[in-house]
Design a protein around this motif. Structure first.
Motif, PDB file in Angstrom:
ATOM      1  N   CYS A 138      32.329  39.896  38.483  1.00  0.00           N
ATOM      2  CA  CYS A 138      32.945  41.221  38.392  1.00  0.00           C
ATOM      3  C   CYS A 138      32.084  42.144  37.533  1.00  0.00           C
ATOM      4  N   LYS A 144      33.013  44.761  36.185  1.00  0.00           N
ATOM      5  CA  LYS A 144      33.845  45.383  35.137  1.00  0.00           C
ATOM      6  C   LYS A 144      34.085  44.442  33.959  1.00  0.00           C
ATOM      7  N   CYS A 145      34.442  43.186  34.265  1.00  0.00           N
ATOM      8  CA  CYS A 145      34.754  42.273  33.155  1.00  0.00           C
ATOM      9  C   CYS A 145      33.689  41.193  32.968  1.00  0.00           C
ATOM     10  N   CYS A 163      39.241  42.871  41.375  1.00  0.00           N
ATOM     11  CA  CYS A 163      38.958  41.643  40.641  1.00  0.00           C
ATOM     12  C   CYS A 163      40.289  40.973  40.331  1.00  0.00           C
ATOM     13  N   CYS A 189      40.614  40.988  36.141  1.00  0.00           N
ATOM     14  CA  CYS A 189      40.922  42.187  35.354  1.00  0.00           C
ATOM     15  C   CYS A 189      41.653  43.255  36.168  1.00  0.00           C
TER      16      CYS A 189
HETATM   17 ZN    ZN Z   1      37.018  41.795  36.495  1.00  0.00          ZN
END
Ligand code: ZN
Length: 101
Positions: free
Chosen positions: A72, A74-75, A94, A97
């Motif tokens: 991911c 983002k995380c 995801c 998250c």
């Molecule tokens: Zn994520």
């Protein structure tokens, strides 16, 4: 297609298990992907001109996309991919998250 070109993935099976790389090509029909630096196969390249030497280069071979997990953006965790539809647009999310990726 759970993963696509440009995604970073974690390899979960095979000789490169545990490594990560970026998808450089996706083959949706075969459900296969090519990942930069992963699943390298030696390929002999013929000399293009007379006097040049042939050489061996290592290029990524296609692998099953079931053997990777998306990382991911983002995380930063290796995650499964879910989908959420909003205003008729299907977004990848995801599972860890819950952000759109
Ligand atoms: Zn994520």
């Amino acid at each position: 297609m759970k993963v696509k070109k440009g995604d970073n993935v974690l390899i979960t099976a095979g000789k490169d298990k545990g490594r990560t790389g970026k998808i450089i090509k996706a083959l949706p029909k075969e459900l296969k992907i090519l990942v930069e630096g992963i699943n390298l196969k030696k390929k002999h390249v013929r000399p293009k001109r007379e006097g040049e030497k042939g050489q061996v280069v290592e290029i990524p071979a296609a692998m099953d996309m079931s053997n990777v997990k998306l990382i991911c953006p983002k995380c930063g965790k290796a995650t499964r991919v879910g989908y959420a539809t909003e205003k008729d647009i299907k977004n990848r999310i995801c599972k860890k998250c819950k952000q759109i990726i």
